[in-house]
Design a protein around this motif. Sequence first.
Motif, PDB file in Angstrom:
ATOM      1  N   SER A 153      -7.090   2.159  -2.698  1.00 59.55           N
ATOM      2  CA  SER A 153      -6.890   0.720  -2.766  1.00 59.55           C
ATOM      3  C   SER A 153      -8.240   0.023  -2.689  1.00 59.55           C
ATOM      4  N   ASP A 154      -8.408  -1.012  -3.483  1.00 59.19           N
ATOM      5  CA  ASP A 154      -9.690  -1.716  -3.475  1.00 59.19           C
ATOM      6  C   ASP A 154      -9.522  -3.174  -3.063  1.00 59.19           C
ATOM      7  N   SER A 155      -8.433  -3.447  -2.379  1.00 61.01           N
ATOM      8  CA  SER A 155      -8.251  -4.817  -1.926  1.00 61.01           C
ATOM      9  C   SER A 155      -7.548  -4.841  -0.572  1.00 61.01           C
ATOM     10  N   ARG A 174      -8.530   4.617   1.458  1.00 63.29           N
ATOM     11  CA  ARG A 174      -7.275   5.331   1.237  1.00 63.29           C
ATOM     12  C   ARG A 174      -6.437   5.245   2.507  1.00 63.29           C
ATOM     13  N   GLN A 185      -2.870   6.491  -1.428  1.00 70.86           N
ATOM     14  CA  GLN A 185      -3.269   5.970  -2.733  1.00 70.86           C
ATOM     15  C   GLN A 185      -4.444   4.999  -2.582  1.00 70.86           C
ATOM     16  N   ARG A 230      -4.167 -11.027  -2.234  1.00 71.30           N
ATOM     17  CA  ARG A 230      -4.983  -9.804  -2.297  1.00 71.30           C
ATOM     18  C   ARG A 230      -6.435 -10.223  -2.435  1.00 71.30           C
ATOM     19  N   TYR A 279       0.849  -1.184   0.000  1.00 69.85           N
ATOM     20  CA  TYR A 279       0.000   0.000   0.000  1.00 69.85           C
ATOM     21  C   TYR A 279       0.882   1.229   0.000  1.00 69.85           C
ATOM     22  N   CYS A 305      -4.861  -7.021   1.776  1.00 66.71           N
ATOM     23  CA  CYS A 305      -3.802  -8.018   1.671  1.00 66.71           C
ATOM     24  C   CYS A 305      -3.754  -8.900   2.902  1.00 66.71           C
TER      25      CYS A 305
END
Lengths: 264, 264
Positions: free
Chosen positions: B67-69, B110, B65, B125, B61, B71
């Motif tokens: 992020s749509d997943s 975010r 920025q 992910r 990450y 980890c």
Amino acid sequence: MLTLACRQPQFAGVRQTSATAAYNPLVARLTGLCVLTNDECAILEEVMRCAHEAVAGQMLYLEGQLSDSVCVLIDGMACRYQMLPSGRRQIIGYILPGDLCDLDFMLVGRPDHSICVMTHSKVVRIATPKLLGIIERHPSIDRALRLAASIDHAILRQWLLNIGQRHGVERLSHFLCEYILRMSLLGQTNEDGPVPFWFNQVALADTLGMSLAHVNRSLQKLRCAGLIRLAKRTLTILNGQGLADLAGFDPQYLGGTGRPAPAI
Amino acid sequence: MLTLACRQPQFAGVRQTSATAAYNPLVARLTGLCVLTNDECAILEEVMRCAHEAVAGQMLYLEGQLSDSVCVLIDGMACRYQMLPSGRRQIIGYILPGDLCDLDFMLVGRPDHSICVMTHSKVVRIATPKLLGIIERHPSIDRALRLAASIDHAILRQWLLNIGQRHGVERLSHFLCEYILRMSLLGQTNEDGPVPFWFNQVALADTLGMSLAHVNRSLQKLRCAGLIRLAKRTLTILNGQGLADLAGFDPQYLGGTGRPAPAI
DNA sequence: CGCTGTCTTGAGTCGGATCAAGATTAGTGG
DNA sequence: CCACTAATCTTGATCCGACTCAAGACAGCG
């Protein structure tokens, strides 16, 4: 009695209350994070009906002691802290009106730190099962509570960064910026207007991981630099930009959502 | 490339794998926190089917920025950190196999900090909507994930206490105690047997809020006191009780639940 | 009006930072 | 397998931020 408690009157700020219902800081907080239906607001208000008063120094949670309820602060201020056997204390967060006393406790049942009211306050205790039921039936409330918690966690991370990497004066400045902004987001004050400031220097020292004397001298420096005025438990920001620059303060993290960052 | 990354082979420890299915550290972690049905375990394993490799230094990450997943670490190690414009860095947590990279991101979208893989690792992910769906349909998984998160938060609080209130040597000792215990809870090692230790001294410095030189000297002191042996990226605890006493380490917080505390 | 909590300030000390060099230890390519 | 290169670790010298201790000044409260 803990020395970090201050005997101070409760919030006197004007409330932006919706004319019809009593102002409810939790509802205000959560609707700011997530869209809630009128029904959901009503449910929350119902749950919060029986607030009770807490005097300065009163404990809401004791480290290691089982608890079956979650506290919501309606008015006043509280702080979480952990102690070392040596007697050293680290304050790990402040709870302002509309904040919850940690949803994590709800699952675990046994808090790993204590929470203590710092001023005369109003508190609502919600039985854990009741709150769990509400969360289950109302995903929006669940989401709002999670968002609120995620902001608390972001604050914690910022504190770690602050204590770990910044020197005394910047560290203090950062804390002040954060406090001012949190208060202004509550509608308790505007961004640099005078804010009630209950922290005594012992509390600041235990918050920032520095000695009492050093807190005092750092405050002096901020005063001398013309950045703040602090007297009679009231803090006034004379030069907000200067303070934020000094601290390297980025307000983003207090927003929590992807929404536009609150102005500083 | 970040200097805190180490180029090191991945976990070589023997796995306590159930003979039938491939060992899955997330499932192992969550079933340790909350009872899960076979169905639920299967769902998790299904979701984790496509792991991919990450090399040391790779970012999972980036601060700010979208992020749509989410980890999940399967093998190796990662760390979260925040940076100051001055270039100073504070590491705010380590992610070990079976740990998630922050559920908070899932809601907010975010992240407010970066996450970087420290060694060659295996990562899964999971798309955020997928995980949200699973959580919604499986309250036990939801609960287990929340418990896991609550332990992460407890660790964060302990770090704040550690950095804020303890001196160099104790601070380092506390971190080592925590690390050893977390690793042993993973079944990667027994409590004082040799543990893989990928942290270089720069990383330790940025973790503990102290200078590189001071970390080095503090390590020397622990070695001289006969408490640890550290060489070739392997840590051996020679005197666990001594180390824990020095640190004032109370393992309770890593347990998270009301269950009996893990032995130290 | 006296007492207690809080703030302020100074002097002395110490922990830890910084800077700088050298010694080891990996990792890389021949 | 060796030699080269880059990271990492180690150590010393010096300096500064911050702590401790201690005393006095205020201020608020009963």
